[in-house]
Design an enzyme around this catalytic site. Sequence first.
Site, PDB file in Angstrom:
ATOM      1  N   SER A 251       0.834  -1.208   0.000  1.00  0.00           N
ATOM      2  CA  SER A 251       0.000   0.000   0.000  1.00  0.00           C
ATOM      3  C   SER A 251       0.873   1.264   0.000  1.00  0.00           C
ATOM      4  CB  SER A 251      -0.965  -0.046   1.191  1.00  0.00           C
ATOM      5  OG  SER A 251      -1.934   0.965   1.101  1.00  0.00           O
ATOM      6  N   ASP A 398      -9.665  -5.106  -4.863  1.00  0.00           N
ATOM      7  CA  ASP A 398      -9.117  -3.980  -4.101  1.00  0.00           C
ATOM      8  C   ASP A 398      -9.997  -2.756  -4.325  1.00  0.00           C
ATOM      9  OD1 ASP A 398      -7.524  -1.669  -3.341  1.00  0.00           O
ATOM     10  OD2 ASP A 398      -5.787  -3.012  -3.297  1.00  0.00           O
ATOM     11  N   HIS A 430      -8.584  -4.516  -0.025  1.00  0.00           N
ATOM     12  CA  HIS A 430      -7.262  -3.917   0.164  1.00  0.00           C
ATOM     13  C   HIS A 430      -6.626  -4.286   1.514  1.00  0.00           C
ATOM     14  CE1 HIS A 430      -4.141  -0.913  -0.717  1.00  0.00           C
ATOM     15  NE2 HIS A 430      -4.186  -0.635   0.579  1.00  0.00           N
TER      16      HIS A 430
END
Length: 500
Positions: A251, A398, A430
Amino acid sequence: MAHCRSGGGFGLRCLLSSLLLVSAFASTATAGFSVHHSPITGEVVKFFGERPSTDNSTVKSNSTTTARYLPPPSKDAWYVPPAGWESAKPGAVLRTRAHAYPTLNIRNAIDTFQVLYRTTDSRNNASWSVGTVFIPKSHANCVLNTTSPAYNASACAHGLVTYEVPSDSADPDAAPSYLLQMREPYGEMRDMLARGWFVLVPDYEGPGASFCAGVQAGHATLDATRAVLSLAGPQLGLRMDRIKVGLWGYSGGAFAAEFAAELAEFYAPELKIDASVIGGSSPNLTTVDERMNAKDTAGLVVTSILGITVQQPSAREFLLNQLHPTGPYNKTAFMNATTMTGADALDAYSGQNVFDYFVNGREDWTNHAMQDVINEDAVMGLHGVPRMPSFYYKAANDEMSPVNETAEIVESFCKQGANILFHRNTLGGHNDELWSGRLRALDYLSMMLDGVEVTGSNLTIPATGCATVDVTIPLDPLYLLPDWWWTEGPGAGLGLAGAG
Ligand SMILES: *[C@@H]1O[C@H](CO)[C@@H](O)[C@H](O)[C@H]1NC(C)=O
Ligand SMILES: *[C@@H]1O[C@H](CO)[C@@H](O)[C@H](O)[C@H]1NC(C)=O
Ligand SMILES: *[C@@H]1O[C@H](CO)[C@@H](O)[C@H](O)[C@H]1NC(C)=O
Ligand SMILES: *[C@@H]1O[C@H](CO)[C@@H](O)[C@H](O)[C@H]1NC(C)=O
Ligand SMILES: *[C@@H]1O[C@H](CO)[C@@H](O)[C@H](O)[C@H]1NC(C)=O
Ligand SMILES: *[C@@H]1O[C@H](CO)[C@@H](O)[C@H](O)[C@H]1NC(C)=O
Ligand SMILES: *[C@@H]1O[C@H](CO)[C@@H](O)[C@H](O)[C@H]1NC(C)=O
Ligand SMILES: *[C@@H]1O[C@H](CO)[C@@H](O)[C@H](O)[C@H]1NC(C)=O
Ligand SMILES: *[C@@H]1O[C@H](CO)[C@@H](O)[C@H](O)[C@H]1NC(C)=O
Ligand SMILES: *[C@@H]1O[C@H](CO)[C@@H](O)[C@H](O)[C@H]1NC(C)=O
């Protein structure tokens, strides 16, 4: 559970996993980006961005008190680079600090070492940053001195992972080198240290806390790695004859890792990186900001806009001019994020429509003054091609960044000769993929750094070119436990070294 079939010592893990699965934990596992509840106390646990405790003193047996934590960067003279630093070469060591942390709250680490080094910002101006090295327990008996009777190279580590903590903050005093004194976000460091690797965490946002400035982050990552490798043999005992280097981020951390991987071929052609691991990447900041806005993730839209404009004075000036001076969504409230950790910003701006802060609303966001800086500095795939083998993993669903944006970049890199294994997990979103992807990320690194053969995880690396594999990996709820649970909390002493 998926991981119950993994190697020895996991019996208790599986039992705990099953117990937790049926506990209240399961119902909170899908909560927002940073919001997780301890299954034990029910309290909200902040996963990233906790400042060192204000309880800063320990009473030693001889009645002297000693500070437990280093001061924040803005109050720590060690962070001021020595005169003339600008003329040093990128990656040059400017200053070191052995045994840096007075208190170590990260499991499986025996010591820390910090380096202040020269790097280059997004506009190619000289800059500096700090890297913190965590030394694994397994390295304790390392003596590389061949004339010493205690010589024992077999105890010395040969793996270094440059690991990008998702810092997600626009506050220079929320740099990982400072916050990691308190605890690590996800236990990934603990797990890497258990595998015997040195873990290097760069302050990749640099001195201005440029969250989402990709070129800055990539440079700072590569230069941290250069700096540490230049000290590795003599100062740290890393075996340079067998050295293997990995890069890993998820991320916000993947933002830095991906830029480092694609910039390396031009910026640091001499630096040998053996593997990169890019999890849950967000290839285009415009897309991800649109998706994070007006949700519990809105705080990261604020910190990213602040972060990206640190590198471009004209964009920052535009931003300052377009923020409402008064009203509920005003400049003061927006700029307040420059004193917040990523976690605090998530709390402060949760659910807000960030465009409400702008005098012309969304139009100011789409103005070229904002979009140009994003397209130059926060869109992946435009600055080079990763030349090291790479493992990408991302949830097919996601919700922050469409899986296809990553697929397109992978495809484009592959056409340019890259070697990539790309896992799309059909389960979870996610946040889930951070937890369900880590075991595969660690196993991939074990293959690449240690030559360990891993079977049964669809981790077969294509000899050349690329492979995209759709995997179905469920979440292991045990991974939702924060590192403190294993260190200071109820899990301490359970003997699950490097759980996972
Ligand atoms: C107290 O103990 C610390 C180490 O625990 C030592 O560095 C320090 O010199 C001691 N102070 C006195 C006054 O004995
Ligand atoms: C801890 O105490 C030391 C020495 O008093 C001080 O310099 C430092 O800023 C303190 N750290 C924190 C996190 O409060
Ligand atoms: C940084 O680079 C830009 C463009 O290359 C230049 O205009 C600016 O003056 C530089 N800033 C500093 C502090 O060197
Ligand atoms: C290596 O070990 C020898 C023998 O113990 C010692 O004399 C020498 O100072 C050591 N060298 C270094 C660089 O520590
Ligand atoms: C060398 O280190 C290894 C790994 O820590 C250890 O198992 C071994 O006993 C050590 N050998 C000596 C002679 O100290
Ligand atoms: C990034 O995505 C936005 C839409 O979300 C698009 O308008 C823009 O062109 C993209 N930037 C680049 C450089 O592809
Ligand atoms: C700015 O916004 C904050 C938060 O909504 C509010 O407390 C403050 O009064 C506002 N300031 C001005 C000048 O309107
Ligand atoms: C700034 O943030 C702090 C907490 O982080 C909050 O107490 C304060 O009200 C905020 N100020 C404004 C103007 O929003
Ligand atoms: C993603 O790409 C695949 C083909 O690679 C396509 O079938 C699919 O419709 C795309 N999904 C989205 C949401 O664009
Ligand atoms: C491994 O990949 C194959 C082919 O895509 C897929 O059918 C299988 O479910 C995958 N295994 C796991 C554990 O996800």
